[in-house]
Structure formats: structure tokens, C-alpha cells
Write a protein that holds these residues in place. Structure first.
Motif, PDB file in Angstrom:
ATOM      1  N   VAL A 173       4.822  19.585 -43.562  1.00 35.88           N
ATOM      2  CA  VAL A 173       3.612  19.437 -44.258  1.00 35.88           C
ATOM      3  C   VAL A 173       2.325  18.826 -43.831  1.00 35.88           C
ATOM      4  N   CYS A 174       1.407  19.623 -43.303  1.00 33.71           N
ATOM      5  CA  CYS A 174       0.541  19.241 -42.082  1.00 33.71           C
ATOM      6  C   CYS A 174      -1.140  19.445 -43.018  1.00 33.71           C
ATOM      7  N   CYS A 175      -1.874  18.692 -42.617  1.00 35.57           N
ATOM      8  CA  CYS A 175      -3.459  18.876 -42.828  1.00 35.57           C
ATOM      9  C   CYS A 175      -3.512  20.111 -41.498  1.00 35.57           C
ATOM     10  N   ASP A 231      -7.890  24.061 -38.148  1.00 33.68           N
ATOM     11  CA  ASP A 231      -9.094  24.235 -38.916  1.00 33.68           C
ATOM     12  C   ASP A 231     -10.189  23.127 -39.077  1.00 33.68           C
ATOM     13  N   GLY A 232      -9.462  21.973 -39.095  1.00 32.78           N
ATOM     14  CA  GLY A 232     -10.563  20.835 -39.198  1.00 32.78           C
ATOM     15  C   GLY A 232     -11.264  20.731 -37.828  1.00 32.78           C
ATOM     16  N   GLY A 233     -10.587  20.806 -36.698  1.00 30.30           N
ATOM     17  CA  GLY A 233     -11.394  20.708 -35.493  1.00 30.30           C
ATOM     18  C   GLY A 233     -12.418  21.783 -35.407  1.00 30.30           C
ATOM     19  N   ARG A 234     -12.026  23.081 -35.647  1.00 33.77           N
ATOM     20  CA  ARG A 234     -12.847  24.066 -35.411  1.00 33.77           C
ATOM     21  C   ARG A 234     -14.160  24.019 -36.244  1.00 33.77           C
ATOM     22  N   ARG A 235     -13.875  23.584 -37.444  1.00 32.25           N
ATOM     23  CA  ARG A 235     -15.194  23.646 -38.431  1.00 32.25           C
ATOM     24  C   ARG A 235     -15.855  22.124 -38.122  1.00 32.25           C
ATOM     25  N   ILE A 236     -15.366  21.489 -37.610  1.00 37.43           N
ATOM     26  CA  ILE A 236     -16.179  20.149 -36.919  1.00 37.43           C
ATOM     27  C   ILE A 236     -17.145  20.771 -35.892  1.00 37.43           C
ATOM     28  N   THR A 258      -1.233  16.639 -33.890  1.00 39.17           N
ATOM     29  CA  THR A 258      -2.410  16.111 -34.525  1.00 39.17           C
ATOM     30  C   THR A 258      -3.648  16.210 -33.524  1.00 39.17           C
ATOM     31  N   SER A 259      -3.419  15.497 -32.356  1.00 39.14           N
ATOM     32  CA  SER A 259      -4.445  15.608 -31.392  1.00 39.14           C
ATOM     33  C   SER A 259      -4.742  16.997 -30.695  1.00 39.14           C
ATOM     34  N   GLN A 260      -3.458  17.484 -30.417  1.00 37.56           N
ATOM     35  CA  GLN A 260      -3.444  18.818 -29.717  1.00 37.56           C
ATOM     36  C   GLN A 260      -4.510  19.849 -30.491  1.00 37.56           C
ATOM     37  N   ASP A 261      -4.015  20.058 -31.989  1.00 37.60           N
ATOM     38  CA  ASP A 261      -4.497  20.972 -32.649  1.00 37.60           C
ATOM     39  C   ASP A 261      -6.073  20.663 -33.033  1.00 37.60           C
ATOM     40  N   ARG A 262      -6.323  19.314 -33.049  1.00 39.64           N
ATOM     41  CA  ARG A 262      -7.789  19.133 -33.474  1.00 39.64           C
ATOM     42  C   ARG A 262      -8.714  19.723 -32.356  1.00 39.64           C
ATOM     43  N   GLU A 263      -8.226  19.293 -31.001  1.00 37.83           N
ATOM     44  CA  GLU A 263      -8.743  19.706 -29.775  1.00 37.83           C
ATOM     45  C   GLU A 263      -8.910  21.055 -29.869  1.00 37.83           C
ATOM     46  N   LYS A 264      -7.756  21.747 -30.011  1.00 32.22           N
ATOM     47  CA  LYS A 264      -7.792  23.304 -29.995  1.00 32.22           C
ATOM     48  C   LYS A 264      -8.689  23.964 -30.811  1.00 32.22           C
ATOM     49  N   GLY A 265      -8.858  23.585 -32.042  1.00 29.10           N
ATOM     50  CA  GLY A 265      -9.739  24.041 -33.105  1.00 29.10           C
ATOM     51  C   GLY A 265     -11.317  23.575 -32.581  1.00 29.10           C
ATOM     52  N   PHE A 266     -11.522  22.570 -32.177  1.00 28.57           N
ATOM     53  CA  PHE A 266     -12.899  22.318 -31.400  1.00 28.57           C
ATOM     54  C   PHE A 266     -13.222  23.168 -30.341  1.00 28.57           C
ATOM     55  N   ARG A 267     -12.227  23.346 -29.435  1.00 25.44           N
ATOM     56  CA  ARG A 267     -12.551  24.071 -28.392  1.00 25.44           C
ATOM     57  C   ARG A 267     -12.832  25.616 -28.710  1.00 25.44           C
ATOM     58  N   ASP A 268     -12.179  26.220 -29.730  1.00 25.84           N
ATOM     59  CA  ASP A 268     -12.231  27.569 -29.977  1.00 25.84           C
ATOM     60  C   ASP A 268     -13.728  27.753 -30.682  1.00 25.84           C
ATOM     61  N   ALA A 269     -14.194  26.685 -31.193  1.00 25.06           N
ATOM     62  CA  ALA A 269     -15.460  26.623 -32.035  1.00 25.06           C
ATOM     63  C   ALA A 269     -16.647  26.907 -30.797  1.00 25.06           C
ATOM     64  N   LYS A 303      -5.659  22.489 -46.113  1.00 20.33           N
ATOM     65  CA  LYS A 303      -7.309  22.213 -45.256  1.00 20.33           C
ATOM     66  C   LYS A 303      -7.892  21.113 -46.241  1.00 20.33           C
ATOM     67  N   GLY A 304      -8.427  20.386 -45.239  1.00 20.67           N
ATOM     68  CA  GLY A 304      -9.363  19.277 -45.619  1.00 20.67           C
ATOM     69  C   GLY A 304     -10.810  19.676 -45.733  1.00 20.67           C
ATOM     70  N   HIS A 305     -11.614  18.785 -45.649  1.00 18.49           N
ATOM     71  CA  HIS A 305     -13.144  18.940 -45.814  1.00 18.49           C
ATOM     72  C   HIS A 305     -14.057  18.050 -45.230  1.00 18.49           C
ATOM     73  N   LEU A 306     -15.365  18.361 -44.956  1.00 16.72           N
ATOM     74  CA  LEU A 306     -16.147  17.563 -44.227  1.00 16.72           C
ATOM     75  C   LEU A 306     -16.757  16.279 -45.354  1.00 16.72           C
ATOM     76  N   VAL A 307     -16.788  15.189 -44.531  1.00 16.62           N
ATOM     77  CA  VAL A 307     -17.725  14.184 -45.501  1.00 16.62           C
ATOM     78  C   VAL A 307     -19.063  13.854 -44.821  1.00 16.62           C
ATOM     79  N   GLU A 308     -20.056  14.191 -45.122  1.00 20.85           N
ATOM     80  CA  GLU A 308     -21.328  13.878 -44.485  1.00 20.85           C
ATOM     81  C   GLU A 308     -21.894  12.605 -44.933  1.00 20.85           C
ATOM     82  N   ARG A 309     -21.892  11.555 -44.026  1.00 15.98           N
ATOM     83  CA  ARG A 309     -22.747  10.238 -43.944  1.00 15.98           C
ATOM     84  C   ARG A 309     -23.820  10.074 -42.956  1.00 15.98           C
ATOM     85  N   ASN A 310     -23.965   8.985 -42.352  1.00 20.09           N
ATOM     86  CA  ASN A 310     -24.936   8.715 -41.570  1.00 20.09           C
ATOM     87  C   ASN A 310     -24.887   8.696 -39.974  1.00 20.09           C
ATOM     88  N   THR A 311     -23.791   9.244 -39.392  1.00 26.93           N
ATOM     89  CA  THR A 311     -23.709   9.219 -38.102  1.00 26.93           C
ATOM     90  C   THR A 311     -23.845  10.622 -37.187  1.00 26.93           C
TER      91      THR A 311
END
Length: 348
Positions: free
Chosen positions: A169-171, A175-180, A203-214, A332-340
Motif C-alpha cells: 500500500v503506497c502513496c 504522481d506526486g513528483g510529476r504534479r509537483i 519513494t525517492s526513486q518514484d518521486r524523482e521519476k515523476g518530477f523528471r517526466d514533468a 494519490k495525495g494532494h498539494l498543500v500550498e503555503r508560503n515557500t
């Protein structure tokens, strides 16, 4: 009139049994036993009477003896190593609470460097756990290999491995990395960087792969540094990025602890967040919302992940014939927009 207090004090001198409780209340021993048997049928009035008498008299059910009769221990093992990351103690607390609601207890086994000492493993297995949840393993996990031959169901929580046929069971980290990545591009960022976690984790590999795809969809590449999923390593990684001639205008950190380290490194060097550099994390741990950080991040759907993990694990316990069928659930998770993170002029 029978003096319950006097009777209670006298019997405290010996080990109180279910038979003693039954004699005192004038009910059968089997009724007392049902009160302490998870899932057994008993009226609320009887349950309350038995529990009140048990508390007064100091009765403690012998769960080991009961497990020998019922062949059930109602014990779930939890293997956890990364307790320095606030995300995982939160998982431990919520997972234990939800399992307790379902009449199960949790036995924690701490793993260091993806390994469990043999003496600790022997003691752990002596409790005859009915199922196992593993929260943080490497892609080529020795921990999973240690448990692979056990005849119990195993669910990997927010990780998967390449060498074991386990339930997962995974986040949806990819998808999170790509959407970021898409979010940072949409807000005008073009010089991007990624601070990775442990490179041997899914976790690290998948977040990086999604980010790279975007980014590749826009013909862009990004700078990379390793942060090892720790504050200290991410602090140093961010320092190196900030001292580059082509300093990034946005940094995606593979978890919030590293993003907090990057923010502190920026403060030390006089780099303004978000005016000079945007920083975004992953997890949405409680410190991310603190006023000193106010971190934009990606929320892992912890409650839904825990519910899915427990449902899957108990299904495998209750239906052993289905254990050979590996289940993979991506939530799937979702984005939380703050001030950074701030929107930039794309010509900057």
C-alpha cells in the motif's frame, strides 16, 4: 450484605482467574471469557459488570494461554526503522490506534540500516504474530528476505521491493513528483533542483521519476543533490545548490525534513524564501505548518493508506488461500500550498 471490598482485598493475595470472577458475579466462566475474547458476542450490561469486577479485583486475562486454545494471538508485527522522521511516528500512532479498534495489538520491531539482529528477530517471532507491516525498506531489502519464508501475510507500507512478492500500500509517489514538477513549471520556475532521499528506496526513486517526466515534457532538466532523507545532509546539499553560479529558482525535496533543512540553509546564507528560491517538500508532517517554515508540500493520504493497509492485512489473515496473490494499492495525495513557493516571471 456481601462486602465486595473485603472480598476483593482477600483475593488479591492470589492470582485471580476467570473462574473467580464468574463465582463472584454468579455467571458462567465462559461468559467471562467471552468478554475478553475479541469479536465474541456478549451484552453491554454483562461486559460492563465483568470489566468493573476485573478492575477491582486485579484480574488480568492470560492472553498467551488463550492464544494456545484459539490459535489466535491478535498480535500484528510492525517493522519500522526511520523513527527520526516525524512522518513515521505519526504512522505508528495511527496504525496502532486503528488496529486496537479492531481488537489487535501491535508489536514494534526497530530495524537499523535495513537489518534486524538475529537475536531480536527470534524474540519477535516468539510472539506468534499473525501479520506483519513493514514501513520503510530498501528496494533490495534484507528485512523482507528475512520474513519471506514465514507463513504470515506481509504488507509493505509506502514502500515496495524488487526482490519480494509482497502486498503493498503506497502513496502514488510518481504522481506526486510529476504534479509537483507541473506546479513549479506553472508558477514560472525554470531552473529547478531535486534533493533526493536514500537512492535505494522506492519513494525517492518514484518521486524523482515523476518530477523528471514533468520537466522532460517541457524539454527541461534539473540539478540533483543527495539529501539521504535527513536534515543534516539536505542542509549541506542545499548549501551546494545555493553556491552554484546557476543557482536554482526552485528546489523540490523528497521529504519535508529535507525541505526544512534547505530552508534553514537558505536563511544562513541570506537567500530569501520564496523571493529568491521556492522550496517544496513531501509528506506534510506537522512541523511543515509551523510559522517559521510555512512549507508548501505534498500530503500523503496517511489515514486512507493506513485503512487500506489494515483491510488488506486482515483480509490475508482471515483468507489465507489468497495470500499468494500480491495486491498493490496506489493512493494519490494532494498539494498543500503555503508560503515557500511564489509565482515568477517566466523571463526571470
Amino acid at each position: 450484605m456481601f462486602n465486595l471490598y473485603r472480598w476483593g482485598r482477600s483475593v488479591l493475595q492470589k492470582n485471580i482467574t476467570a473462574h473467580d470472577i464468574a463465582n463472584h458475579l454468579g455467571i458462567s466462566q465462559s461468559t467471562v471469557s467471552r468478554v475478553f475474547t475479541p469479536g465474541a458476542s456478549v451484552s453491554e450490561k454483562t461486559r460492563r459488570r465483568v470489566l468493573e469486577a476485573a478492575e477491582l479485583l486485579g484480574y488480568r486475562p492470560n492472553m498467551l494461554a488463550r492464544s494456545l486454545i484459539t490459535k489466535k494471538t491478535n498480535m500484528i508485527g510492525l517493522v519500522m526503522g526511520d523513527i527520526d522522521n516525524p512522518f513515521y511516528p505519526e504512522v505508528l500512532s495511527k496504525l496502532s490506534g486503528e488496529l486496537k479498534k479492531r481488537q489487535y495489538n501491535v508489536l514494534l520491531l526497530n530495524a537499523e540500516n535495513d537489518d534486524v539482529p538475529s537475536e531480536s528477530l527470534i524474540q519477535f517471532l516468539g510472539y506468534n504474530i499473525e501479520g506483519l507491516v513493514v514501513t520503510d525498506v530498501l528496494l533490495s531489502s534484507s528485512i523482507v528476505s528475512q520474513f519471506a519464508e514465514l507463513d504470515i501475510p506481509i504488507v509493505l507500507f509506502n514502500r515496495y521491493t524488487t526482490n519480494a512478492h509482497c502486498h503493498t500500500v503506497c502513496c502514488d509517489n510518481m504522481d506526486g513528483g510529476r504534479r509537483i514538477g507541473e506546479y513549479l513549471l506553472r508558477t514560472g520556475h525554470r531552473r529547478l533542483a531535486f534533493i533526493s532521499g536514500d537512492p535505494n528506496t522506492s519513494t525517492s526513486q518514484d518521486r524523482e521519476k515523476g518530477f523528471r517526466d514533468a520537466l522532460l515534457n517541457e524539454g527541461l532538466h534539473f540539478m540533483t543533490e543527495s539529501g539521504g532523507y535527513t536534515y543534516e545532509m539536505a542542509y549541506e546539499a542545499a548549501n551546494r545548490l545555493f553556491l552554484r553560479a546557476d543557482r536554482p529558482d526552485a528546489i523540490f525535496c523528497a521529504n519535508d525534513i529535507m525541505a526544512i533543512g534547505a530552508i534553514d540553509a537558505a536563511k544562513k546564507l541570506g537567500v530569501r524564501v520564496p523571493e529568491d528560491v521556492s522550496i517544496i517538500g513531501f509528506d506534510n508532517i506537522k512541523p511543515a505548518a509551523w510559522a517559521g517554515y510555512d512549507l508548501t508540500t505534498w500530503t500523503q493520504p496517511v489515514d486512507r493508506m493506513i485503512e487500506a493497509t489494515i483491510d488488506l492485512l486482515l483480509e490475508k489473515i482471515e483468507e489465507p488461500d489468497r495470500r499468494s496473490q500480491a495486491d498493490y494499492q496506489w493512493i494519490k495525495g494532494h498539494l498543500v500550498e503555503r508560503n515557500t513557493v511564489m509565482t515568477r516571471n517566466k523571463n526571470d
